[in-house]
Scaffold this motif. Structure first.
Motif, PDB file in Angstrom:
ATOM      1  N   LYS A 181      -7.947   3.872   6.847  1.00 35.09           N
ATOM      2  CA  LYS A 181      -6.954   4.933   6.646  1.00 35.09           C
ATOM      3  C   LYS A 181      -6.304   5.366   7.954  1.00 35.09           C
ATOM      4  O   LYS A 181      -5.114   5.644   8.005  1.00 35.09           O
ATOM      5  CB  LYS A 181      -7.604   6.148   5.980  1.00 35.09           C
ATOM      6  CG  LYS A 181      -7.953   5.939   4.547  1.00 35.09           C
ATOM      7  CD  LYS A 181      -8.578   7.200   3.966  1.00 35.09           C
ATOM      8  CE  LYS A 181      -9.046   6.950   2.548  1.00 35.09           C
ATOM      9  NZ  LYS A 181      -9.653   8.145   1.960  1.00 35.09           N
ATOM     10  N   GLU A 182      -7.100   5.428   9.018  1.00 32.78           N
ATOM     11  CA  GLU A 182      -6.561   5.858  10.309  1.00 32.78           C
ATOM     12  C   GLU A 182      -5.569   4.845  10.866  1.00 32.78           C
ATOM     13  O   GLU A 182      -4.536   5.215  11.427  1.00 32.78           O
ATOM     14  CB  GLU A 182      -7.693   6.114  11.300  1.00 32.78           C
ATOM     15  CG  GLU A 182      -8.516   7.339  10.942  1.00 32.78           C
ATOM     16  CD  GLU A 182      -9.720   7.546  11.844  1.00 32.78           C
ATOM     17  OE1 GLU A 182      -9.866   6.809  12.845  1.00 32.78           O
ATOM     18  OE2 GLU A 182     -10.506   8.439  11.533  1.00 32.78           O
ATOM     19  N   SER A 238      -2.378   5.108   8.759  1.00 35.35           N
ATOM     20  CA  SER A 238      -1.672   6.330   9.149  1.00 35.35           C
ATOM     21  C   SER A 238      -0.981   6.165  10.499  1.00 35.35           C
ATOM     22  O   SER A 238       0.181   6.550  10.674  1.00 35.35           O
ATOM     23  CB  SER A 238      -2.650   7.500   9.186  1.00 35.35           C
ATOM     24  OG  SER A 238      -1.993   8.679   9.538  1.00 35.35           O
ATOM     25  N   LYS A 285      -7.430   5.701  -5.951  1.00 34.50           N
ATOM     26  CA  LYS A 285      -7.856   5.027  -4.728  1.00 34.50           C
ATOM     27  C   LYS A 285      -7.163   3.665  -4.754  1.00 34.50           C
ATOM     28  O   LYS A 285      -7.300   2.909  -5.716  1.00 34.50           O
ATOM     29  CB  LYS A 285      -9.371   4.848  -4.698  1.00 34.50           C
ATOM     30  CG  LYS A 285      -9.861   4.131  -3.444  1.00 34.50           C
ATOM     31  CD  LYS A 285     -11.368   3.910  -3.521  1.00 34.50           C
ATOM     32  CE  LYS A 285     -11.941   3.315  -2.273  1.00 34.50           C
ATOM     33  NZ  LYS A 285     -11.380   2.093  -1.802  1.00 34.50           N
ATOM     34  N   LYS A 314       0.827  -1.209   0.000  1.00 38.28           N
ATOM     35  CA  LYS A 314       0.000   0.000   0.000  1.00 38.28           C
ATOM     36  C   LYS A 314       0.863   1.261   0.000  1.00 38.28           C
ATOM     37  O   LYS A 314       0.624   2.185  -0.783  1.00 38.28           O
ATOM     38  CB  LYS A 314      -0.946  -0.009   1.198  1.00 38.28           C
ATOM     39  CG  LYS A 314      -1.966   1.100   1.148  1.00 38.28           C
ATOM     40  CD  LYS A 314      -3.158   0.771   2.013  1.00 38.28           C
ATOM     41  CE  LYS A 314      -4.285   1.735   1.683  1.00 38.28           C
ATOM     42  NZ  LYS A 314      -5.580   1.162   1.911  1.00 38.28           N
TER      43      LYS A 314
END
Length: 158
Positions: free
Chosen positions: A133-134, A137, A110, A98
């Motif tokens: 996503k969180e 991250s 995306k 990713k």
């Protein structure tokens, strides 16, 4: 290298495909060149496995047939296959894939990275982590984890 802690001590090694020759048309910035499956595969093929001194291509973790690209819809989907069904490195491998794509592709894309259906015991949990996503991250804010990811993808981005 010591084998202590390695789950798949002797993984099967596959033959690497030849590198695709870049044409002059592909290098011409004035020509619209849609991103395709082969281009994505070329970005991922040399990512190093976190446990073995081999690439994801050599371990058959990434395959061109498990990549879906829709340049018009700005989407890339990659399905990867860990070498064993209980691979503890599956999330790290997915994160490396990713991150490599997020760093390499235009931001319009995306990127979705998933374990190939039926190839891992924790497939659903790993896919959920990679889609969040969180969580991605937060993982990349961990300096130790980021260092490992960077070591895995350094060759593929050269």
């Amino acid at each position: 290298m010591t084998t202590k802690g390695i789950e798949n001590v002797n993984p099967q090694r596959f033959v690497k495909k030849t590198k695709r020759e870049v044409t002059t048309q592909e290098e011409d910035e004035s020509v619209k060149d849609p991103i395709d499956e082969r281009e994505i595969f070329d970005l991922l093929r040399d990512i190093s496995d976190p446990e073995h001194p081999m690439s994801l291509e050599e371990l058959n973790v990434v395959q061109i047939t498990n990549i879906e690209v829709d340049d018009h819809q700005n989407s890339v989907k990659v399905f990867y296959t860990p070498t064993i069904p209980h691979c503890s490195m599956a999330t790290l491998i997915g994160l490396s894939i990713k991150v490599c794509l997020l760093r390499s592709l235009p931001p319009r894309f995306k990127v979705e990275v998933n374990i190939s259906p039926g190839s891992h015991a924790s497939e659903e949990a790993v896919n959920k982590q990679l889609a969040d996503k969180e969580r991605v991250s937060a993982a990349l804010e961990n300096s130790n984890l980021l260092e490992v990811v960077n070591q895995c993808i350094v060759k593929s981005l050269e």
